[in-house]
Design a protein around this motif. Sequence first.
Motif, mmCIF file in Angstrom:
data_model
loop_
_atom_site.group_PDB
_atom_site.id
_atom_site.type_symbol
_atom_site.label_atom_id
_atom_site.label_comp_id
_atom_site.label_asym_id
_atom_site.label_seq_id
_atom_site.Cartn_x
_atom_site.Cartn_y
_atom_site.Cartn_z
ATOM 1 N N ASN A 11 0.801 -1.225 0.000
ATOM 2 C CA ASN A 11 0.000 0.000 0.000
ATOM 3 C C ASN A 11 0.831 1.272 0.000
ATOM 4 O OD1 ASN A 11 -2.502 -1.217 -0.038
ATOM 5 N ND2 ASN A 11 -2.600 -1.380 2.189
ATOM 6 N N ASN A 12 2.021 1.236 0.607
ATOM 7 C CA ASN A 12 2.784 2.465 0.803
ATOM 8 C C ASN A 12 3.627 2.859 -0.410
ATOM 9 O OD1 ASN A 12 4.384 0.242 1.103
ATOM 10 N ND2 ASN A 12 5.635 1.100 2.728
ATOM 11 N N LYS A 13 3.673 2.058 -1.452
ATOM 12 C CA LYS A 13 4.482 2.376 -2.630
ATOM 13 C C LYS A 13 3.616 2.957 -3.736
ATOM 14 C CE LYS A 13 8.104 -0.966 -1.863
ATOM 15 N NZ LYS A 13 9.144 -0.092 -1.409
ATOM 16 N N ILE A 17 5.456 1.274 -9.052
ATOM 17 C CA ILE A 17 6.437 0.370 -8.452
ATOM 18 C C ILE A 17 5.738 -0.858 -7.875
ATOM 19 C CG2 ILE A 17 8.260 0.169 -6.711
ATOM 20 C CD1 ILE A 17 8.875 2.123 -8.998
ATOM 21 N N ALA A 18 4.576 -0.669 -7.286
ATOM 22 C CA ALA A 18 3.869 -1.770 -6.627
ATOM 23 C C ALA A 18 3.487 -2.866 -7.618
ATOM 24 C CB ALA A 18 2.626 -1.245 -5.912
ATOM 25 N N LEU A 19 3.172 -2.489 -8.848
ATOM 26 C CA LEU A 19 2.801 -3.500 -9.845
ATOM 27 C C LEU A 19 3.979 -4.391 -10.217
ATOM 28 C CD1 LEU A 19 0.427 -1.696 -12.364
ATOM 29 C CD2 LEU A 19 -0.135 -3.508 -10.763
ATOM 30 N N THR A 20 5.199 -3.917 -10.017
ATOM 31 C CA THR A 20 6.368 -4.724 -10.372
ATOM 32 C C THR A 20 6.575 -5.882 -9.396
ATOM 33 O OG1 THR A 20 7.924 -3.321 -9.138
ATOM 34 C CG2 THR A 20 7.515 -2.760 -11.447
ATOM 35 N N TYR A 21 5.796 -5.940 -8.302
ATOM 36 C CA TYR A 21 5.876 -7.078 -7.392
ATOM 37 C C TYR A 21 5.256 -8.325 -8.017
ATOM 38 C CZ TYR A 21 7.556 -4.399 -3.385
ATOM 39 O OH TYR A 21 8.322 -3.660 -2.529
ATOM 40 N N ILE A 22 4.535 -8.155 -9.106
ATOM 41 C CA ILE A 22 3.932 -9.276 -9.819
ATOM 42 C C ILE A 22 4.966 -9.824 -10.791
ATOM 43 C CG2 ILE A 22 2.071 -9.987 -11.357
ATOM 44 C CD1 ILE A 22 0.457 -7.607 -10.260
ATOM 45 N N ASP A 40 -3.112 7.593 -12.661
ATOM 46 C CA ASP A 40 -1.907 8.372 -12.435
ATOM 47 C C ASP A 40 -0.812 7.481 -11.851
ATOM 48 O OD1 ASP A 40 -0.125 10.478 -12.113
ATOM 49 O OD2 ASP A 40 -0.938 11.031 -10.149
ATOM 50 N N VAL A 41 0.396 7.539 -12.433
ATOM 51 C CA VAL A 41 1.492 6.669 -11.971
ATOM 52 C C VAL A 41 2.008 7.077 -10.604
ATOM 53 C CG1 VAL A 41 2.258 6.006 -14.281
ATOM 54 C CG2 VAL A 41 3.213 8.043 -13.220
ATOM 55 N N ASN A 42 1.779 8.324 -10.189
ATOM 56 C CA ASN A 42 2.290 8.802 -8.907
ATOM 57 C C ASN A 42 1.362 8.488 -7.738
ATOM 58 O OD1 ASN A 42 4.673 9.946 -9.971
ATOM 59 N ND2 ASN A 42 3.459 11.654 -10.752
ATOM 60 N N LYS A 43 0.203 7.931 -8.003
ATOM 61 C CA LYS A 43 -0.736 7.588 -6.948
ATOM 62 C C LYS A 43 -0.205 6.409 -6.143
ATOM 63 C CE LYS A 43 -5.616 8.246 -6.966
ATOM 64 N NZ LYS A 43 -6.907 7.976 -7.563
ATOM 65 N N ARG A 44 -0.454 6.431 -4.841
ATOM 66 C CA ARG A 44 -0.049 5.315 -3.981
ATOM 67 C C ARG A 44 -1.058 4.177 -4.122
ATOM 68 N NH1 ARG A 44 5.089 6.047 -1.660
ATOM 69 N NH2 ARG A 44 5.436 8.261 -1.917
ATOM 70 N N ALA A 45 -0.581 2.956 -3.942
ATOM 71 C CA ALA A 45 -1.452 1.794 -4.100
ATOM 72 C C ALA A 45 -2.581 1.795 -3.075
ATOM 73 C CB ALA A 45 -0.641 0.509 -3.987
ATOM 74 N N GLY A 46 -2.340 2.318 -1.889
ATOM 75 C CA GLY A 46 -3.364 2.366 -0.859
ATOM 76 C C GLY A 46 -4.455 3.381 -1.150
ATOM 77 N N GLN A 47 -4.185 4.352 -2.041
ATOM 78 C CA GLN A 47 -5.152 5.399 -2.354
ATOM 79 C C GLN A 47 -6.108 5.006 -3.476
ATOM 80 O OE1 GLN A 47 -2.558 8.578 -3.427
ATOM 81 N NE2 GLN A 47 -2.112 9.165 -1.304
ATOM 82 N N LEU A 48 -5.905 3.843 -4.101
ATOM 83 C CA LEU A 48 -6.750 3.435 -5.219
ATOM 84 C C LEU A 48 -8.119 2.979 -4.725
ATOM 85 C CD1 LEU A 48 -4.183 1.346 -7.282
ATOM 86 C CD2 LEU A 48 -4.964 3.647 -7.766
ATOM 87 N N ASP A 49 -9.167 3.371 -5.449
ATOM 88 C CA ASP A 49 -10.496 2.875 -5.090
ATOM 89 C C ASP A 49 -10.787 1.593 -5.874
ATOM 90 O OD1 ASP A 49 -10.978 3.790 -7.630
ATOM 91 O OD2 ASP A 49 -12.294 5.444 -7.026
ATOM 92 N N ASN A 50 -11.925 0.988 -5.604
ATOM 93 C CA ASN A 50 -12.255 -0.302 -6.218
ATOM 94 C C ASN A 50 -12.392 -0.220 -7.731
ATOM 95 O OD1 ASN A 50 -12.208 -1.672 -3.808
ATOM 96 N ND2 ASN A 50 -14.376 -1.346 -3.381
#
Length: 121
Positions: A11-13, A17-22, A40-50
């Motif tokens: 969530n904090n990345k 970058i977070a998608l590269t964990y896949i 937006d690429v600069n959005k944090r993974a924890g800020q994404l809505d459903n």
Amino acid sequence: MARIKGVDIPNNKRIEIALTYIYGIGRSLSNQILRDANIDVNKRAGQLDNDELGRIRDEVEKYTIEGDLRREITMNIKTKMEINSYEGTRHKKGLPVRGQRTNRNARTRKGKGKTIANKKK
């Protein structure tokens, strides 16, 4: 934590970058997926809505990743080993496959160095 293709996304990345964990998704593919999903690429993974997560999942489904990609790669290696190609024989022996030198390095694939008896220095 969001889950995409069975992988927990931190969530904090930043989502780029977070998608590269896949497995199978690098930086360029991550940017392509986000561009296609209009996120937006600069959005944090924890800020994404459903809704945004759903769009990302839909885009990720278009690519071969995770277990399918691993299975495909191992099948390709097994095929090379069965037809006795040069790369296949190198895989069987545990030697470097892509033309690297072996007399000075390649310990990770060859194993621990072996001393030769009665070798003069």
